[in-house]
Enzyme design. Sequence first.
Site, PDB file in Angstrom:
ATOM      1  CE  LYS A 275     -54.692  20.266 -93.924  1.00 19.08           C
ATOM      2  NZ  LYS A 275     -55.609  19.175 -93.601  1.00 19.08           N
TER       3      LYS A 275
ATOM      4  N   GLY B 211     -59.515  11.465 -96.629  1.00 22.63           N
ATOM      5  CA  GLY B 211     -60.304  10.417 -95.986  1.00 22.63           C
ATOM      6  C   GLY B 211     -60.557   9.191 -96.841  1.00 22.63           C
TER       7      GLY B 211
ATOM      8  CB  ALA C 199     -55.308  14.237 -98.080  1.00 21.48           C
ATOM      9  N   GLY C 200     -55.186  11.173 -97.656  1.00 20.92           N
ATOM     10  CA  GLY C 200     -55.419   9.898 -98.319  1.00 20.92           C
ATOM     11  C   GLY C 200     -54.730   8.703 -97.687  1.00 20.92           C
TER      12      GLY C 200
ATOM     13  CG  ASN D 275     -58.257  13.313 -88.558  1.00 19.78           C
ATOM     14  OD1 ASN D 275     -58.552  12.402 -87.802  1.00 19.78           O
ATOM     15  ND2 ASN D 275     -58.782  14.499 -88.426  1.00 19.78           N
ATOM     16  CB  THR D 276     -59.702   9.382 -92.088  1.00 20.05           C
ATOM     17  OG1 THR D 276     -60.163  10.717 -92.280  1.00 20.05           O
ATOM     18  CG2 THR D 276     -60.881   8.441 -92.076  1.00 20.05           C
TER      19      THR D 276
END
Lengths: 270, 76
Positions: free
Chosen positions: A106, A167, A198-199, A220-221
């Site tokens: 990645k 994040g 992301a986001g 993830n976050t």
Amino acid sequence: MDPQPLTIGSQSFRSRLFVGTGKYETYELMRECLEASRCEVVTVAVRRERLFDAQNRSLLEFIDTSRYTILPNTAGCFTAEDAIRVARLGRDILEQLSNPGAAWVKLEVLHDKKTLLPDPVATLEATKELVKDGFQVLVYSSDDPAAACRLKEAGATSVMPAGSPIGSGQGILNPNAIRIILEMLKEGDADYPVIVDAGVGTASDVAIAMELGADGVLLNTGIAHAKNPVAMSRAMAQALDAGYLAHRAGRIPRKLYATASSPIEGTIVY
Amino acid sequence: MSDSTAAAGATISITVNGESFSLTGPATVASLIALRSPRPPFAVELNKTLVRRPQYDATTIREGDAVEIVTLVGGG
């Protein structure tokens, strides 16, 4: 409408959710979240040794490497050179584990620490080099369609546009850009995998990404920092299924004015 | 033996993961790993170039070298 497997490079998956392993309060909680998310791919970072938890335990004691494909990232790299080094280190470790993720990276080459947005020039440079070195490159990109096209042309196995900064929990800030990326990258190549990377802040963000036609979502976050991470993992998995099914079902067009759902004919009101 | 290869018993100063580290020469990646005994799995880089496992024995460590020993951690 049975779900289709997602094929990325040499591998196929039933789950279209990729989940990160960072920022959980404990390794036990992380393991439970991965389970609840039904994911088959997990991302990891490559760092200097001796990063163990308070009980001297390491991440890999909590990830079943025979079950999950481990996708090593180049997070924290701000130059193509560093990202290439980290990719090679990650591959060396995953080869020792005989994990299929050894074929993958990645790729993240970031521009600055505040936005963590990708550096488009360095990202393209690193993609070319890693493809030459035999990697299947899953590359983190901005939501710029031109950048995404360049990365695909450079041989990226998957382009992974950001919904919003890493994040940030802002969700899909520019759905039109994601739509254009999907249209351009899949033109004449419908199975080319595009993952929103992301986001993601909550379940509806995942549903929106999938409704737009993304092949999967990486987050993830949004799970790790939710008040109840295990419940949020389940919510993300369900949202992914809902968005995926809705996209395939084909939504109605948006119209400015109303269209009655009940027949006009036969009404007693005149 | 070249100037940069330490004679037997000589002290070699290097950096490992950004910190100063001394070991007795002659040294190889294999002997450094034996000293540090990192928990597997790990990967090793010498002066920004990956050293693969089969090359540990044959890869000499010299004064001033920079070694990185890395593993996998949680990340997104």
